[in-house]
Enzyme design. Structure first.
Site, PDB file in Angstrom:
ATOM      1  N   ASP A 267       0.851  -1.217   0.018  1.00 21.70           N
ATOM      2  CA  ASP A 267       0.029   0.037  -0.003  1.00 21.70           C
ATOM      3  C   ASP A 267       0.846   1.020   0.003  1.00 21.70           C
ATOM      4  O   ASP A 267       1.891   1.299   0.188  1.00 21.70           O
ATOM      5  CB  ASP A 267      -0.871   0.136   1.104  1.00 21.70           C
ATOM      6  CG  ASP A 267      -2.001   0.841   0.743  1.00 21.70           C
ATOM      7  OD1 ASP A 267      -2.273   1.640  -0.082  1.00 21.70           O
ATOM      8  OD2 ASP A 267      -3.066   0.288   1.527  1.00 21.70           O
ATOM      9  N   HIS A 268       0.400   2.208  -0.098  1.00 18.41           N
ATOM     10  CA  HIS A 268       0.996   3.372  -0.542  1.00 18.41           C
ATOM     11  C   HIS A 268       2.047   3.843   0.767  1.00 18.41           C
ATOM     12  O   HIS A 268       1.596   4.015   1.957  1.00 18.41           O
ATOM     13  CB  HIS A 268       0.024   4.800  -0.294  1.00 18.41           C
ATOM     14  CG  HIS A 268       0.558   6.136  -0.771  1.00 18.41           C
ATOM     15  ND1 HIS A 268       1.362   6.898  -0.162  1.00 18.41           N
ATOM     16  CD2 HIS A 268       0.176   6.952  -2.093  1.00 18.41           C
ATOM     17  CE1 HIS A 268       1.703   7.883  -0.904  1.00 18.41           C
ATOM     18  NE2 HIS A 268       0.968   7.948  -1.723  1.00 18.41           N
TER      19      HIS A 268
END
Length: 740
Positions: A267-268
């Site tokens: 994820d980011h």
């Protein structure tokens, strides 16, 4: 491309080029994407000599012309002309925005959910998108967490069925390639991201393996068995180890136990956040932990760029791990046909392919089947054509009913408002409107979006004047239709809340209108369960419409007018107060359960200042039409067939004079087991269309696997014994006890 040629590409890549393939960057680094940022904005710390055209993927550019330009640059400027993967945060619709996943799942019409996903896939494909970051399959039991809106809810069975429908809708029947008009699905967030302590975003998750295997992992596994091509790691720490650096979770469970061979993307900034968690000391350690855990794509950090090369050259990380990651990336690009056609979906004339008549019809139907009728005292709904209706509240005219994630690709301007829907179902002369309260108290927090939102939403009014206007309009009506709830930025990522009641300004308006002693119909717009205990008594009816999407006004008006009848069920419990959280239906029994006989006793499992019961439990949902369910005779002596199946047969009767849609739930209780089981859990559902005044004989087939449970090592067991089965439909319940 044939496998041997793909291998040749891998073998020709230098170490730096292979590392570049594992990097995923935001499209803003290539062009002005025009998309809401979905993570921290910062200097990534990429080396000065790093060529961004060598990277493997970009995300959140949804403009076809920009994507074509970026792909052309990548092919022309990179050493080997390897096409980019284009990914995007498409959660519940691309241009046609459907109701939230939390709402969709409550329809229990999984064929319709799949159809909506197919439409989303086609619109994404025609915009040049290859992969979408959905479905989110985290089980959620704490409404304080803002991201519950993206989830199918608190129930394992519901999540599994939702997973299969959405993945199949996005990808089609994947064999060696993903066909045109389809995209690759990225399931998230692996794992247990939906159980953060205190409901606070990005917070720690700590749970037993028994709970992890029985309640949180099965939804992801169902999507993997439906051939999902990507998985995204979770931000959270799970039992002391961040998911992105968790080798046991990502290699032993995801890849070995669940047989996942696709791409694992962080994820980011999650690889970089290993250091913030206190799990690693620097970028090199973060890169080592992530690549050893099997993470293929590093989203929006320089961890792999700066960390992998020195680790591999020093022998601290085997280059074979990098080769595995790059090979999986190249294979996905090949499945999407990008080596033959890097402009997949961009080389067609797409005029008229968005918001088609079919898309709008599907969206309307899904709205009708996703709205939950929570209360309907004295049959206040549906409304009659003769009633004078005062529509109070900003959602009467607002186009901001798409929800947080629709900001990525949806357009508020496309929205069919409630006003437009009502004017198609009722005489305009019988409709009056008043704002009642401000949807937004200020526009300052919107930054560059401020002007556009202010233009669409209008000026902010004086609260006293708004209430006075609303009361004046309502005085001349027969019934008040009051829109209440959250505004769209109050739910979604980064929108955790400690207090779940309505804002004071809305409560003041409700109390002012209640003085008129007229029936009040509440329309609740929200992305999460709220605490409605204080205001619920003021309403004759409550219709939960969630954030209904592009065609929300049309679908809601059909329900209000009776052209459609509500059939949806809650997929997440509404608590009476925040102190009950987490509260969910599938809880274990205790050694001292509360019951009617001991309710005045001190030493039982109860609150001293609140009921144990929620305001609205999972599975709550009323309908206008009356249906009846009952078991067929001679069911008590059922046994498993040679294929380890049992068939539970029942009768459904439509007692009304209109065609009905009915959702029938089948719950199960394992009366005694070596690991304590929930008091009740959903094991099957059926969405049924039944003609007026007719009876139908139906059946649900269950397997031993459906009646099994996992131990602490993830091994599943069926234990013979006594089982209770409970057939539930719109307030009716039929019990069946069987020894198996």
């Amino acid at each position: 491309m044939e496998k041997n040629k793909l291998k040749e590409i891998l073998n020709t890549l230098s170490l730096k080029e292979k590392i570049a393939q594992t990097v995923q960057l935001n499209g803003d680094l290539f062009t002005d994407s025009g998309v809401m940022p979905t993570g921290p904005l910062k200097d990534l710390g990429l080396p000065d000599n790093f060529d961004i055209h060598q990277v493997g993927s970009i995300y959140n550019v949804n403009d076809p012309e920009k994507l074509r330009m970026i792909q052309e640059q990548a092919i022309n400027k990179s050493s080997h002309g390897i096409p980019l993967l284009f990914m995007s945060d498409i959660i519940y619709g691309f241009r046609t925005i459907f109701p939230l996943p939390l709402a969709q799942a409550g329809s229990y019409d999984f064929d319709l959910i799949q159809k909506a996903a197919e439409i989303t896939a086609k619109e994404s494909y025609l915009s040049g998108i290859h992969c979408v970051f959905s479905p989110m399959l985290d089980v959620v039991r704490d409404p304080r967490w803002g991201r519950v809106m993206e989830s199918p809810g608190e129930d394992v069975y519901t999540g599994k069925e939702f997973a299969k429908s959405v993945v199949t809708g996005y990808q089609g029947q994947v064999k060696d390639y993903v066909s045109e008009n389809h995209v690759a699905a990225c399931i998230k967030h692996f794992a247990a991201y939906g159980a953060p302590e205190a409901g606070r975003e990005y917070s720690t998750v700590d749970m037993s393996n028994q709970r992890l295997f029985n309640e949180y992992l099965p939804t992801y596994q169902a999507a993997i068995e439906a051939h999902a091509l990507l998985v995204m790691t979770a931000f959270n720490v799970l039992n002391g180890i961040p998911s992105t650096g968790n080798k046991w979770l990502n290699r032993d469970i995801l890849r070995e136990k669940f047989n996942f061979s696709g791409l694992l993307v962080s994820d980011h900034s999650a690889t970089e956040e290993l250091q913030a968690h206190g799990f690693t000391a620097n970028q090199e350690e973060s890169a080592k932990a992530s690549i050893e855990a099997g993470v293929d794509f590093d989203m929006m950090t320089s961890v792999y760029v700066n960390g992998l090369e020195p680790l591999i050259l020093s022998g601290k990380v085997d280059e074979a791990l990098l080769d595995e990651a790059v090979w999986r990336i190249l294979k996905l690009k090949n499945k999407l046909g990008l080596f033959e056609n890097p402009f997949r979906g961009l080389d067609q004339e797409n005029t008229g392919e968005f918001l088609t008549a079919e898309a709008k019809e599907t969206a309307v139907e899904l709205v009708e089947k996703s709205c939950v009728l929570l209360k309907n005292k004295e049959n206040a709904l549906p409304l009659s054509a003769q009633q004078k209706i005062a529509v109070i509240g900003p959602y009467g005219k607002s186009k901001f009913t798409l929800g947080f994630w629709a900001s990525v690709s949806g357009k508020a301007q496309d929205t069919v408002t409630l006003k437009e829907g009502l004017e198609n179902n009722f005489a305009k002369k019988n409709l009056t409107f008043a704002t009642g309260y401000n949807l937004f108290d200020s526009y300052e927090s919107f930054g560059p979006l401020k002007t556009g939102i202010e233009h669409l939403n209008g000026l902010i009014g004086d609260e006293k004047e708004l209430i006075e206007e609303a009361v004046e309009v309502a005085e001349n009506s027969d019934v008040i239709l009051l829109t209440i709830g959250e505004q769209f930025l109050e739910s979604g990522e980064g929108a955790s809340k400690a207090k779940l009641s309505l804002p004071d300004k809305q409560i003041r308006l409700i109390k002012a209108l209640a003085q008129l002693d007229k029936p009040i119909i509440g329309l609740l717009y929200t992305g999460r369960p709220l605490v409605l205990t204080e205001i619920e008594p003021y309403f004759s009816s409550l219709l939960l419409v969630w954030y209904p999407g592009t065609m929300g006004g049309a679908g809601i008006a059909n329900l209000l007018s009776g052209q459609a009848s509500p059939s949806a069920k809650l997929t997440m419990t509404f608590p009476r107060s925040e102190g009950q959280i987490p509260i969910y239906y599938a809880q274990n029994t205790t050694g001292r359960p509360l019951n009617e006989e001991n309710k005045n006793t001190r030493f039982v499992s109860k609150y001293s200042d609140e009921s144990n019961e929620p305001l609205y439990a999972f599975g709550t949902g009323l309908t206008y039409n009356q249906v009846d369910v009952k078991w067929l005779e001679n069911m008590e002596n059922l046994t498993f067939t040679e294929s380890n199946q049992i068939k539970l047969a029942y009768q459904l009767e439509n007692l009304s004079n209109e065609t009905s849609h009915a959702v029938v739930h089948l719950y199960m209780r394992d009366m005694a087991a070596s690991i304590v089981q929930p008091f009740r859990k959903l094991v099957a559902s059926q969405f049924i269309k039944i003609e007026p005044s007719t009876k139908e004989e139906l059946a649900v087939t269950l397997t031993k696997e459906d009646l099994s449970f996992s131990d602490n090592q993830g091994e599943w067991h069926f234990e013979s014994g006594k089982f209770g089965f409970y057939l539930v439909a719109y307030g009716q319940e039929e019990e069946l006890i069987i020894s198996l």
